[in-house]
Scaffold this motif. Structure first.
Motif, PDB file in Angstrom:
ATOM      1  N   PHE A 100       0.833  -1.207   0.000  1.00  0.00           N
ATOM      2  CA  PHE A 100       0.000   0.000   0.000  1.00  0.00           C
ATOM      3  C   PHE A 100       0.868   1.256   0.000  1.00  0.00           C
ATOM      4  N   ASP A 101       2.011   1.207   0.672  1.00  0.00           N
ATOM      5  CA  ASP A 101       2.953   2.334   0.618  1.00  0.00           C
ATOM      6  C   ASP A 101       3.366   2.603  -0.831  1.00  0.00           C
ATOM      7  N   GLU A 102       3.592   1.534  -1.596  1.00  0.00           N
ATOM      8  CA  GLU A 102       3.952   1.677  -3.011  1.00  0.00           C
ATOM      9  C   GLU A 102       2.808   2.277  -3.823  1.00  0.00           C
ATOM     10  N   ILE A 103       1.590   1.902  -3.496  1.00  0.00           N
ATOM     11  CA  ILE A 103       0.431   2.454  -4.199  1.00  0.00           C
ATOM     12  C   ILE A 103       0.316   3.952  -3.945  1.00  0.00           C
ATOM     13  N   VAL A 104       0.497   4.372  -2.694  1.00  0.00           N
ATOM     14  CA  VAL A 104       0.432   5.797  -2.364  1.00  0.00           C
ATOM     15  C   VAL A 104       1.523   6.556  -3.130  1.00  0.00           C
ATOM     16  N   GLU A 105       2.700   5.985  -3.206  1.00  0.00           N
ATOM     17  CA  GLU A 105       3.786   6.601  -3.977  1.00  0.00           C
ATOM     18  C   GLU A 105       3.414   6.674  -5.458  1.00  0.00           C
ATOM     19  N   LEU A 106       2.821   5.610  -5.969  1.00  0.00           N
ATOM     20  CA  LEU A 106       2.413   5.573  -7.375  1.00  0.00           C
ATOM     21  C   LEU A 106       1.328   6.604  -7.679  1.00  0.00           C
ATOM     22  N   LEU A 107       0.394   6.793  -6.754  1.00  0.00           N
ATOM     23  CA  LEU A 107      -0.647   7.809  -6.947  1.00  0.00           C
ATOM     24  C   LEU A 107      -0.026   9.200  -7.086  1.00  0.00           C
ATOM     25  N   ALA A 108       0.976   9.482  -6.276  1.00  0.00           N
ATOM     26  CA  ALA A 108       1.658  10.783  -6.350  1.00  0.00           C
ATOM     27  C   ALA A 108       2.452  10.909  -7.647  1.00  0.00           C
ATOM     28  N   LEU A 109       3.139   9.850  -8.037  1.00  0.00           N
ATOM     29  CA  LEU A 109       3.916   9.883  -9.287  1.00  0.00           C
ATOM     30  C   LEU A 109       3.024  10.052 -10.515  1.00  0.00           C
ATOM     31  N   ASN A 110       1.849   9.445 -10.473  1.00  0.00           N
ATOM     32  CA  ASN A 110       0.945   9.538 -11.617  1.00  0.00           C
ATOM     33  C   ASN A 110       0.581  10.987 -11.937  1.00  0.00           C
ATOM     34  N   LYS A 111       0.449  11.810 -10.905  1.00  0.00           N
ATOM     35  CA  LYS A 111       0.155  13.237 -11.131  1.00  0.00           C
ATOM     36  C   LYS A 111       1.332  13.921 -11.819  1.00  0.00           C
ATOM     37  N   LEU A 112       2.528  13.470 -11.536  1.00  0.00           N
ATOM     38  CA  LEU A 112       3.704  14.035 -12.191  1.00  0.00           C
ATOM     39  C   LEU A 112       3.819  13.540 -13.631  1.00  0.00           C
ATOM     40  N   TYR A 113       3.556  12.262 -13.834  1.00  0.00           N
ATOM     41  CA  TYR A 113       3.646  11.684 -15.177  1.00  0.00           C
ATOM     42  C   TYR A 113       2.686  12.370 -16.143  1.00  0.00           C
ATOM     43  N   HIS A 114       1.511  12.668 -15.662  1.00  0.00           N
ATOM     44  CA  HIS A 114       0.443  13.212 -16.518  1.00  0.00           C
ATOM     45  C   HIS A 114       0.046  14.595 -16.014  1.00  0.00           C
ATOM     46  N   SER A 115       0.966  15.524 -16.132  1.00  0.00           N
ATOM     47  CA  SER A 115       0.752  16.863 -15.577  1.00  0.00           C
ATOM     48  C   SER A 115      -0.446  17.576 -16.202  1.00  0.00           C
ATOM     49  N   LEU A 116      -0.823  17.213 -17.417  1.00  0.00           N
ATOM     50  CA  LEU A 116      -2.008  17.822 -18.031  1.00  0.00           C
ATOM     51  C   LEU A 116      -3.300  17.397 -17.322  1.00  0.00           C
ATOM     52  N   TYR A 117      -3.245  16.259 -16.649  1.00  0.00           N
ATOM     53  CA  TYR A 117      -4.430  15.713 -15.990  1.00  0.00           C
ATOM     54  C   TYR A 117      -4.321  15.772 -14.466  1.00  0.00           C
ATOM     55  N   THR A 118      -3.453  16.642 -13.972  1.00  0.00           N
ATOM     56  CA  THR A 118      -3.212  16.712 -12.531  1.00  0.00           C
ATOM     57  C   THR A 118      -4.504  16.876 -11.743  1.00  0.00           C
ATOM     58  N   GLU A 119      -5.407  17.708 -12.226  1.00  0.00           N
ATOM     59  CA  GLU A 119      -6.667  17.948 -11.508  1.00  0.00           C
ATOM     60  C   GLU A 119      -7.494  16.673 -11.411  1.00  0.00           C
ATOM     61  N   ILE A 120      -7.583  15.925 -12.491  1.00  0.00           N
ATOM     62  CA  ILE A 120      -8.371  14.686 -12.488  1.00  0.00           C
ATOM     63  C   ILE A 120      -7.682  13.607 -11.657  1.00  0.00           C
ATOM     64  N   LEU A 121      -6.354  13.598 -11.678  1.00  0.00           N
ATOM     65  CA  LEU A 121      -5.613  12.585 -10.927  1.00  0.00           C
ATOM     66  C   LEU A 121      -5.343  12.997  -9.482  1.00  0.00           C
ATOM     67  N   ASP A 122      -5.841  14.162  -9.100  1.00  0.00           N
ATOM     68  CA  ASP A 122      -5.666  14.610  -7.727  1.00  0.00           C
ATOM     69  C   ASP A 122      -6.630  13.852  -6.817  1.00  0.00           C
ATOM     70  N   TYR A 123      -6.294  13.754  -5.564  1.00  0.00           N
ATOM     71  CA  TYR A 123      -7.117  13.054  -4.570  1.00  0.00           C
ATOM     72  C   TYR A 123      -6.784  13.621  -3.196  1.00  0.00           C
ATOM     73  N   HIS A 124      -7.685  13.453  -2.278  1.00  0.00           N
ATOM     74  CA  HIS A 124      -7.442  13.810  -0.885  1.00  0.00           C
ATOM     75  C   HIS A 124      -8.446  13.088  -0.005  1.00  0.00           C
ATOM     76  N   ILE A 125      -8.184  13.097   1.276  1.00  0.00           N
ATOM     77  CA  ILE A 125      -9.111  12.511   2.250  1.00  0.00           C
ATOM     78  C   ILE A 125      -9.867  13.679   2.874  1.00  0.00           C
ATOM     79  N   SER A 126     -11.186  13.654   2.777  1.00  0.00           N
ATOM     80  CA  SER A 126     -12.007  14.751   3.278  1.00  0.00           C
ATOM     81  C   SER A 126     -12.081  14.740   4.805  1.00  0.00           C
ATOM     82  N   ASP A 127     -12.688  15.786   5.352  1.00  0.00           N
ATOM     83  CA  ASP A 127     -12.895  15.868   6.802  1.00  0.00           C
ATOM     84  C   ASP A 127     -13.776  14.727   7.312  1.00  0.00           C
ATOM     85  N   ASP A 128     -14.601  14.173   6.426  1.00  0.00           N
ATOM     86  CA  ASP A 128     -15.452  13.038   6.790  1.00  0.00           C
ATOM     87  C   ASP A 128     -14.765  11.700   6.538  1.00  0.00           C
TER      88      ASP A 128
END
Length: 183
Positions: free
Chosen positions: A38-66
């Motif tokens: 799972f640590d590798e997956i979290v790293e991969l999620l972050a790298l994916n935003k770098l790989y596809h900088s045109l799609y950063t907004e779509i590839l963005d994610y966060h954990i909400s207050d809920d």
């Protein structure tokens, strides 16, 4: 529903802590491998935003207050898995096909699929497990086990049971150990 006190802090005593995996079942699973994967997956999620900088907004994610996993990736996107020996494709499966970074670098769609599968798997966790994993994996800087245990007012045995339960549930949903055996 997550509740907050007047100071904006989560009232951890009101978090849902149902459906935790038993200590006996945890002993039968490879928690360390699930956590590492799972640590590798979290790293991969972050790298994916770098790989596809045109799609950063779509590839963005966060954990909400809920404690919900939020992403703009199209959740109606049907991910399919071909199960060995089964002639049909299964929809809505959370199995990750690969952890190969070069494939994610080439295919934007694969990055979206990974986000969707992580989000679906995240929804299977109870609120305490989400709180722990959010604090360890998604907060900057991450909290320590001792800090999280103190916030939850759990003794170390109970805390580690919930922590291990959360990572094992994610790993089982994403079929990470099975993926390791195939490679």
């Amino acid at each position: 529903m997550v509740k907050y006190d007047g100071g904006g802090n989560i009232i951890v005593a009101l978090l849902d802590d149902s459906r935790v995996i038993s200590k006996e079942t945890i002993k039968l699973e490879n928690y360390k491998q699930y956590k590492k994967d799972f640590d590798e997956i979290v790293e991969l999620l972050a790298l994916n935003k770098l790989y596809h900088s045109l799609y950063t907004e779509i590839l963005d994610y966060h954990i909400s207050d809920d404690l919900e996993f939020i992403t703009l990736a199209n959740e109606t996107y049907k991910t399919a898995t071909r199960v060995k020996g089964v002639p049909i494709l299964l929809k809505e499966d959370n199995q990750i096909f690969t952890m190969d970074k070069s494939l994610y670098k080439m295919y934007y769609e694969l990055c979206c699929e990974l986000l969707i599968k992580v989000k679906r798997s995240w929804s299977k966790l109870n609120e305490v497990e989400r709180f722990i994993i959010k604090s360890l994996e998604f907060d900057t800087p991450p909290d320590t086990d001792e800090d999280i245990s103190y916030k939850l007012k759990y003794d170390s045995k109970k805390y580690y049971q919930y922590k291990e339960s959360g990572f094992i549930k994610l790993g089982m949903q994403l079929k990470l150990v099975m993926l390791e055996m195939l490679s």
